[in-house]
Design an enzyme around this catalytic site. Structure first.
Site, mmCIF file in Angstrom:
data_model
loop_
_atom_site.group_PDB
_atom_site.id
_atom_site.type_symbol
_atom_site.label_atom_id
_atom_site.label_comp_id
_atom_site.label_asym_id
_atom_site.label_seq_id
_atom_site.Cartn_x
_atom_site.Cartn_y
_atom_site.Cartn_z
ATOM 1 N N SER A 159 0.718 -0.760 0.471
ATOM 2 C CA SER A 159 0.233 0.088 -0.630
ATOM 3 C C SER A 159 1.289 1.350 0.173
ATOM 4 C CB SER A 159 -1.301 0.285 1.124
ATOM 5 O OG SER A 159 -1.398 1.254 1.272
ATOM 6 N N TYR A 193 -2.618 -0.785 10.747
ATOM 7 C CA TYR A 193 -2.307 -1.339 9.593
ATOM 8 C C TYR A 193 -1.232 -1.135 8.301
ATOM 9 C CZ TYR A 193 -3.940 -1.339 5.295
ATOM 10 O OH TYR A 193 -4.155 -1.934 3.208
ATOM 11 N N LYS A 201 1.878 -3.815 7.210
ATOM 12 C CA LYS A 201 2.434 -3.840 5.281
ATOM 13 C C LYS A 201 3.808 -3.469 5.383
ATOM 14 C CE LYS A 201 -1.877 -4.489 3.592
ATOM 15 N NZ LYS A 201 -2.205 -5.578 3.271
HETATM 16 P P1 NAD Z 1 -10.909 -6.634 0.688
HETATM 17 O O1 NAD Z 1 -11.262 -6.263 3.162
HETATM 18 O O2 NAD Z 1 -12.880 -6.669 0.812
HETATM 19 O O3 NAD Z 1 -10.023 -8.896 0.679
HETATM 20 C C1 NAD Z 1 -9.592 -9.084 1.008
HETATM 21 C C2 NAD Z 1 -10.114 -10.491 1.677
HETATM 22 O O4 NAD Z 1 -9.188 -11.524 2.641
HETATM 23 C C3 NAD Z 1 -11.508 -10.529 2.371
HETATM 24 O O5 NAD Z 1 -12.118 -11.412 1.337
HETATM 25 C C4 NAD Z 1 -11.321 -10.739 4.109
HETATM 26 O O6 NAD Z 1 -12.053 -11.820 4.356
HETATM 27 C C5 NAD Z 1 -10.161 -12.171 3.487
HETATM 28 N N1 NAD Z 1 -9.474 -12.450 4.248
HETATM 29 C C6 NAD Z 1 -8.901 -11.706 5.371
HETATM 30 N N2 NAD Z 1 -7.868 -12.566 6.228
HETATM 31 C C7 NAD Z 1 -7.947 -13.190 6.004
HETATM 32 C C8 NAD Z 1 -7.614 -14.784 6.844
HETATM 33 N N3 NAD Z 1 -6.455 -14.339 7.405
HETATM 34 N N4 NAD Z 1 -7.888 -15.428 5.497
HETATM 35 C C9 NAD Z 1 -7.817 -15.930 4.912
HETATM 36 N N5 NAD Z 1 -9.003 -14.295 3.955
HETATM 37 C C10 NAD Z 1 -8.389 -13.522 4.748
HETATM 38 O O7 NAD Z 1 -9.699 -5.804 0.683
HETATM 39 P P2 NAD Z 1 -9.823 -5.954 -0.377
HETATM 40 O O8 NAD Z 1 -9.348 -3.505 -0.653
HETATM 41 O O9 NAD Z 1 -9.889 -6.090 -1.222
HETATM 42 O O10 NAD Z 1 -7.633 -5.298 -0.073
HETATM 43 C C11 NAD Z 1 -7.206 -6.607 -0.975
HETATM 44 C C12 NAD Z 1 -5.265 -6.219 -0.118
HETATM 45 O O11 NAD Z 1 -4.968 -4.891 -0.784
HETATM 46 C C13 NAD Z 1 -6.067 -6.073 1.789
HETATM 47 O O12 NAD Z 1 -3.876 -7.222 1.803
HETATM 48 C C14 NAD Z 1 -5.467 -4.749 1.406
HETATM 49 O O13 NAD Z 1 -4.689 -4.159 2.484
HETATM 50 C C15 NAD Z 1 -4.518 -4.216 0.428
HETATM 51 N N6 NAD Z 1 -4.991 -2.804 -0.051
HETATM 52 C C16 NAD Z 1 -6.754 -2.532 -0.177
HETATM 53 C C17 NAD Z 1 -6.669 -1.373 -0.083
HETATM 54 C C18 NAD Z 1 -7.660 -0.500 -0.944
HETATM 55 O O14 NAD Z 1 -8.198 1.107 -0.731
HETATM 56 N N7 NAD Z 1 -9.086 -1.587 -0.789
HETATM 57 C C19 NAD Z 1 -5.240 -0.185 -0.777
HETATM 58 C C20 NAD Z 1 -3.824 -0.972 -0.569
HETATM 59 C C21 NAD Z 1 -3.553 -1.671 -0.437
HETATM 60 C C1 WQD Z 2 -9.412 9.625 0.783
HETATM 61 C C2 WQD Z 2 -9.441 11.729 1.365
HETATM 62 C C3 WQD Z 2 -10.003 11.561 3.550
HETATM 63 C C4 WQD Z 2 -14.215 9.717 4.032
HETATM 64 C C5 WQD Z 2 -6.545 4.805 2.723
HETATM 65 C C6 WQD Z 2 -6.129 3.799 3.978
HETATM 66 C C7 WQD Z 2 -4.373 3.298 2.988
HETATM 67 C C8 WQD Z 2 -5.492 3.003 1.650
HETATM 68 C C9 WQD Z 2 -6.859 3.430 1.447
HETATM 69 C C10 WQD Z 2 -4.607 0.327 2.064
HETATM 70 C C11 WQD Z 2 -9.143 12.169 2.184
HETATM 71 C C12 WQD Z 2 -11.047 12.380 2.583
HETATM 72 C C13 WQD Z 2 -12.284 10.451 3.255
HETATM 73 C C14 WQD Z 2 -14.729 10.444 4.263
HETATM 74 C C15 WQD Z 2 -13.746 12.246 3.207
HETATM 75 N N1 WQD Z 2 -5.830 1.024 2.357
HETATM 76 N N2 WQD Z 2 -12.532 11.613 3.201
HETATM 77 N N3 WQD Z 2 -14.624 11.924 3.818
HETATM 78 O O1 WQD Z 2 -6.736 7.931 3.857
HETATM 79 O O2 WQD Z 2 -5.493 8.123 1.475
HETATM 80 O O3 WQD Z 2 -6.319 6.105 2.669
HETATM 81 O O4 WQD Z 2 -7.699 4.122 1.604
HETATM 82 O O5 WQD Z 2 -3.960 0.573 2.110
HETATM 83 O O6 WQD Z 2 -4.435 2.709 3.822
HETATM 84 O O7 WQD Z 2 -5.638 5.568 4.670
HETATM 85 O O8 WQD Z 2 -8.233 7.377 1.185
HETATM 86 O O9 WQD Z 2 -10.412 7.670 0.963
HETATM 87 O O10 WQD Z 2 -9.886 7.182 3.761
HETATM 88 O O11 WQD Z 2 -10.124 9.318 2.352
HETATM 89 O O12 WQD Z 2 -12.597 13.387 3.664
HETATM 90 O O13 WQD Z 2 -16.516 10.053 4.753
HETATM 91 O O14 WQD Z 2 -11.503 11.233 1.471
HETATM 92 O O15 WQD Z 2 -10.006 12.346 4.488
HETATM 93 O O16 WQD Z 2 -8.023 12.765 2.489
HETATM 94 P P1 WQD Z 2 -6.879 7.588 2.418
HETATM 95 P P2 WQD Z 2 -10.260 7.614 1.992
#
Ligand code: NAD
Ligand code: WQD
Length: 338
Positions: free
Chosen positions: A125, A149, A153
């Protein structure tokens, strides 16, 4: 036939990756403990791709279950999405995050070693850049984390580096996602948050559908063109295409490498609100409130490394992201709980 194990394949990003892999001719095996997802998404993946695949309701903390999957199938590579991702929750219950994300990854790697499988694409991330000194963010920037969190990562990135230092036959891509939004164009799979959404795009689309009254914009005193936070929003389908490119890259490259997956463009919270309104003809009432604790002002990627080395770049724009999010939300007002 190449078989990819997709951990977390019932989740938001994993389900889109599963579709992309199937449509590109890969075989897949999916494991997910369904802690943040449901069987319905597995059904929808099969519907979209018109293909079947084995699914295991399996927790990465349950080594025996993971072993069983590797004993049953000849896996070539792993895409590892499984993990917990709620930043706020990770501050309240950090041990759950360390246990699930870190121990889960260690268990997975142990079993991979046992079966001599050394190709891994990991969901990292942009949060590993902490509060970057400048933008656009490059892979070489210093790393830090501001919450548990993010620390999971970062720690996993270091653990995977150490794996490679100990055994140079590992091939690992650390994909640092910026802000994934949007949904598959079919409207059958998308982001399905439990309860009140933490992230901006699902909150906006729930205001549009009438589940939330208004959006709370967290701060308008950042040093940005309109004072609201700026992020690099990337369409989830572009994002998962980057994973397939990374997988191809690992065929010919040993080592551990980090890649930014972003568009390279920054849009503000209010830019996203306005584009969503224009694309959907829905009004999004909002109220400016205090900054959210821990938020940074501006974050967007320099995606050139991924373009040069993986031959990947994001194609879809903010209009596509809003259109596809709305299509998913309209077709599934209650997510997968219809
Ligand atoms: P999500 O929660 O929709 O998907 C993650 C999946 O992993 C879920 O289906 C959950 O049930 C499963 N899971 C969690 N722990 C588990 C375990 N111990 N064993 C088996 N399954 C398990 O999240 P997502 O948005 O699809 O994110 C996927 C990956 O990408 C995550 O690792 C997340 O940290 C990373 N990521 C997401 C974002 C984002 O904004 N969505 C940004 C950066 C990184
Ligand atoms: C985006 C912008 C908020 C909600 C998060 C995690 C990051 C990654 C992605 C996994 C910011 C603003 C948000 C709301 C708002 N996840 N906001 N009102 O914070 O960039 O990243 O998700 O790895 O680790 O921190 O994403 O969508 O929460 O926020 O004004 O109700 O929207 O302040 O500027 P963020 P976000």
């Amino acid at each position: 036939m190449t078989t990819i194990l997709v951990t977390g394949g019932a989740g938001y990003i994993g389900s889109h990756a599963a579709v992309e892999l199937l449509e590109s001719g890969y075989e897949i095996v999916v494991i997910d403990n369904l802690s943040n997802s449901s069987m319905e998404s597995i059904k929808r993946i099969k519907e979209i791709a018109g293909k079947n695949f084995p699914f295991y309701e399996c927790d990465l903390l349950d080594v025996e279950c993971v072993e069983n999957v590797f004993n049953t199938h000849k896996i070539d590579s792993v895409m590892h999405f499984a993990g917990l991702k709620a930043v706020g929750e990770s501050v309240t219950i950090p041990l759950k995050y360390y246990q699930n994300n870190i121990t889960g990854t260690i268990n997975l790697c142990e079993v991979m070693i046992k079966h001599n499988i050394k190709k891994l694409v990991f969901s990292s991330s942009a949060t590993v850049y902490g509060n970057p000194d400048k933008v656009p963010v490059e892979e070489s920037f210093s790393l830090s984390a501001t919450n548990p969190y993010g620390r999971t990562k970062l720690m996993i990135e270091y653990i995977l580096q150490d794996l490679y230092f100990a055994d140079s036959s590992w091939r690992i891509a650390l994909l640092r996602y910026f802000n994934p939004i949007g949904a598959h164009e079919s409207g059958k799979i998308g982001e399905n948050p439990n309860g009140i959404p933490n992230n901006l795009m699902p909150y906006i689309s729930q205001v549009a559908i009438g589940k939330m009254e208004k959006l709370f914009v967290f701060g308008n005193d950042y040093e940005t063109h309109d004072g609201t936070g700026v992020r690099d929003f990337i369409h989830v389908v572009d994002l998962v295409k980057g994973h397939l490119k990374a997988l191809e890259y690992l065929e010919n490259h040993e080592g551990v490498e980090a890649f930014n997956l972003g568009t390279g463009k920054g849009y503000s919270v209010l830019d996203l609100v306005k584009t969503f309104e224009d694309v959907t003809s829905k009004r999004i009432p909002y109220k400016i409130v205090e900054r959210r604790k821990g938020d940074i002002g501006v974050c967007y990627a320099n995606p050139q490394k991924a373009e040069k080395k993986l031959g990947w770049r994001a194609e879809k724009d903010l209009n596509d992201m809003c259109k596809d999010t709305w299509n998913w939300q309209l077709n599934n007002p209650n997510g997968y709980r219809n």
